[in-house]
Every structure is written in structure tokens, then in C-alpha cells.
Motif scaffolding. Structure first.
Motif, PDB file in Angstrom:
ATOM      1  N   SER A   3      40.599  28.690  38.695  1.00 15.31           N
ATOM      2  CA  SER A   3      40.000  30.018  38.803  1.00 15.31           C
ATOM      3  C   SER A   3      41.092  31.061  38.619  1.00 15.31           C
ATOM      4  O   SER A   3      42.280  30.766  38.759  1.00 15.31           O
ATOM      5  N   VAL A  11      38.252  39.065  32.705  1.00 11.86           N
ATOM      6  CA  VAL A  11      37.215  38.070  32.989  1.00 11.86           C
ATOM      7  C   VAL A  11      36.834  37.333  31.705  1.00 11.86           C
ATOM      8  O   VAL A  11      36.666  36.106  31.701  1.00 11.86           O
ATOM      9  N   ASP A  12      36.721  38.070  30.595  1.00  6.65           N
ATOM     10  CA  ASP A  12      36.404  37.455  29.302  1.00  6.65           C
ATOM     11  C   ASP A  12      37.443  36.391  28.936  1.00  6.65           C
ATOM     12  O   ASP A  12      37.098  35.283  28.522  1.00  6.65           O
ATOM     13  N   ALA A  43      37.255  33.272  31.058  1.00  8.29           N
ATOM     14  CA  ALA A  43      36.120  32.444  30.652  1.00  8.29           C
ATOM     15  C   ALA A  43      36.456  31.650  29.391  1.00  8.29           C
ATOM     16  O   ALA A  43      36.145  30.453  29.286  1.00  8.29           O
ATOM     17  N   VAL A  71      36.105  33.574  39.232  1.00  6.22           N
ATOM     18  CA  VAL A  71      37.031  34.708  39.293  1.00  6.22           C
ATOM     19  C   VAL A  71      36.995  35.271  40.704  1.00  6.22           C
ATOM     20  O   VAL A  71      35.921  35.405  41.296  1.00  6.22           O
ATOM     21  N   ILE A 127      38.443  38.608  42.779  1.00  8.43           N
ATOM     22  CA  ILE A 127      39.106  39.904  42.660  1.00  8.43           C
ATOM     23  C   ILE A 127      39.573  40.325  44.049  1.00  8.43           C
ATOM     24  O   ILE A 127      38.774  40.474  44.971  1.00  8.43           O
ATOM     25  N   ALA A 147      33.351  44.118  36.062  1.00  3.57           N
ATOM     26  CA  ALA A 147      33.955  42.787  36.010  1.00  3.57           C
ATOM     27  C   ALA A 147      33.013  41.738  36.589  1.00  3.57           C
ATOM     28  O   ALA A 147      32.878  40.638  36.047  1.00  3.57           O
ATOM     29  N   ARG A 148      32.351  42.087  37.687  1.00  2.56           N
ATOM     30  CA  ARG A 148      31.409  41.157  38.300  1.00  2.56           C
ATOM     31  C   ARG A 148      30.248  40.838  37.346  1.00  2.56           C
ATOM     32  O   ARG A 148      29.814  39.689  37.220  1.00  2.56           O
ATOM     33  N   ARG A 169      30.329  41.001  34.082  1.00  2.00           N
ATOM     34  CA  ARG A 169      30.842  40.177  32.986  1.00  2.00           C
ATOM     35  C   ARG A 169      30.970  38.717  33.419  1.00  2.00           C
ATOM     36  O   ARG A 169      30.670  37.803  32.649  1.00  2.00           O
ATOM     37  N   ALA A 170      31.415  38.495  34.646  1.00  2.00           N
ATOM     38  CA  ALA A 170      31.514  37.127  35.165  1.00  2.00           C
ATOM     39  C   ALA A 170      30.145  36.466  35.198  1.00  2.00           C
ATOM     40  O   ALA A 170      29.990  35.298  34.810  1.00  2.00           O
ATOM     41  N   HIS A 214      29.035  35.308  31.894  1.00  2.00           N
ATOM     42  CA  HIS A 214      29.728  34.099  31.458  1.00  2.00           C
ATOM     43  C   HIS A 214      29.346  32.881  32.294  1.00  2.00           C
ATOM     44  O   HIS A 214      29.797  31.764  32.000  1.00  2.00           O
ATOM     45  N   CYS A 274      31.900  34.752  41.105  1.00  2.00           N
ATOM     46  CA  CYS A 274      32.791  35.904  41.295  1.00  2.00           C
ATOM     47  C   CYS A 274      32.752  36.351  42.740  1.00  2.00           C
ATOM     48  O   CYS A 274      31.677  36.555  43.315  1.00  2.00           O
TER      49      CYS A 274
END
Length: 245
Positions: A177, A194-195, A198, A205, A207, A229-230, A232-233, A236, A240
């Protein structure tokens, strides 16, 4: 340099189920209790000099016999042992400590690291063979030169990505992670971090917001960046968690 790093650790179909009862539905809806987890802080040295380091050097054990005792205690009851500290990969005999944790009953062993020593060929494989099950790699910024400026160590940014790539080649079964420690000037990069995590095979992830970096007068900006960011996670399929905010 790579040669030096390589020697670091040598020392039938099922019947259709009946409809669940009310009691079963309640039990299934109840939160799953997390397996006991204990952290062992080891090693007072670090090969980075992060500007936001919160390490209190006196808290980290360095004596081998006391470390073995701490690891054994942490492993009691088939618990999950987390090896953290300043930079655990610099501790002599790290693989022996991981083996000791598993032999003492640990169901899983996680390592928190900046990843630099894991960029060297063979090192991830040695850790997995010793019994390491999970790895948490720390990162602040997306670009390597920006990361180096935060850590105060040239090459640290590139080595962290190299470690992530090496994990997929040498230890594909390990669950790794990314621990993102945001800094004010890098908030806009959180979704991109995050991208990349992944793409490199991260499973989750985390943070972690530090009080030393958080700007109270820009709290709304921080919130927007973290939520981005959350999201985006989630897109994917990554777990998070956010700490400190």
C-alpha cells in the motif's frame, strides 16, 4: 551501491442456501472486528531527512535481544505485527526479526518503509521469504525532484518508485500500500499519486495528514484535495483511509 545494498540482509456444487434468519442478518451486518495489531518501533537511523519527520529517536529500540523480545510479545495470540520506526530496512538482521515474528505466532507482518533499500535487486524477495506479508511505502510528492526536496536525500524519490516496480517483479504475492503524507505545495497532486499507486499494483492508499503541514486557514482546500484522492482510489477499486484530518 547496488552491490552494497544486495548484502544488507545476508547474515462438489453447494446446495442452495436457505434464507438467512433475523439473527444471521444482524450478525452479518455487524462490523468485523479487526485482528489484533501491534507495532514494534525499531532502529534509530534513517537514510532520509524529511522536513516533517515526527520521529522521536529515543522511542526506537536498537538492541537485538530486546527487539526479539518485543517482536515475540507483539506476535502473541496470532496477531498482526507492524515493524515501523525511523527506517526499519536499515536495521541489521531485519529478515531474522520477521522470521522470529512468524515463528512466534504472528499471522501477518507488515513493514513501514520509505522504500529506498527495497530498490536493490533481491531485497524484496528476501523479505518475503522471511515471512513479510504486507508493505507500506511512504511518499509525499509526485515528481522525484520534488520528493527529494522534502526528504532532503537525492535519489530518494526515484528509489521509492523503483521499489514499487521491483515488488511486482520479485514479490508479486505481497500486499503493498502507499502511505501518502501530503504537503501544502503538493495537494493538487494527490489524485495523480493515487493513480500511479494503482498502476504499480498497490492494494490500498492511506493518507496521513500531519499537524506540521496542515494549514488551518486552508482547511477547505485540504478537504477538497483529500476527497478528490479518496474518489480516485474508489474509482481504482483501492481501499482508502485518511488519518489526522
Amino acid at each position: 551501491r547496488v552491490a552494497e545494498l544486495r548484502t544488507l540482509w545476508r547474515s462438489q456444487p453447494a446446495a442452495k442456501a436457505a434464507a438467512p434468519s433475523a439473527a444471521q442478518r444482524v450478525a452479518e451486518a455487524a462490523p468485523v472486528r479487526k485482528r489484533q495489531e501491534r507495532t514494534v518501533l525499531l532502529g534509530a537511523g534513517c537514510n532520509n531527512h524529511c522536513r516533517n519527520c515526527v520521529g522521536e529517536h529515543g522511542r526506537y529500540e536498537t538492541a537485538v535481544e530486546r527487539l526479539k523480545l518485543s517482536v515475540a510479545r507483539a506476535a502473541e495470540g496470532s496477531g498482526r505485527v507492524v515493524l515501523a520506526g525511523r527506517e526499519p530496512t536499515l536495521v541489521p538482521g531485519l529478515t531474522a526479526l520477521i522470521r522470529h515474528a512468524r515463528r512466534s505466532g504472528a499471522s501477518a507482518v507488515e513493514l513501514l518503509s520509505n522504500g529506498r533499500m527495497l530498490a536493490a535487486p533481491g531485497n524484496p524477495r528476501r523479505l518475503v521469504r522471511a515471512g513479510l506479508t504486507d508493505l507500506l511505502l511512504k511518499r509525499h510528492r509526485l515528481a522525484d525532484d520534488h520528493e527529494d526536496a522534502i526528504t532532503g536525500a537525492a535519489g530518494s524519490g526515484a528509489q521509492m518508485w523503483q521499489a514499487a516496480i521491483r515488488l511486482s517483479n520479485e514479490a508479486p504475492g505481497i500486499g503493498w500500500s502507499m502511505l501518502i503524507v501530503p504537503v501544502a505545495e503538493g495537494l493538487a497532486e494527490l489524485p495523480a499519486l493515487v493513480d500511479r499507486a494503482a498502476r504499480l499494483g498497490a492494494q490500498a492508499v492511506r493518507i496521513q495528514v500531519l499537524a506540521a503541514e496542515l494549514e488551518l486557514d486552508r482547511a477547505s482546500t485540504w478537504r477538497v484535495a483529500i476527497e478528490a484522492a479518496r474518489s480516485r482510489a474508489t474509482a481504482h477499486g483501492l481501499r482508502c483511509a485518511v488519518e489526522g484530518f
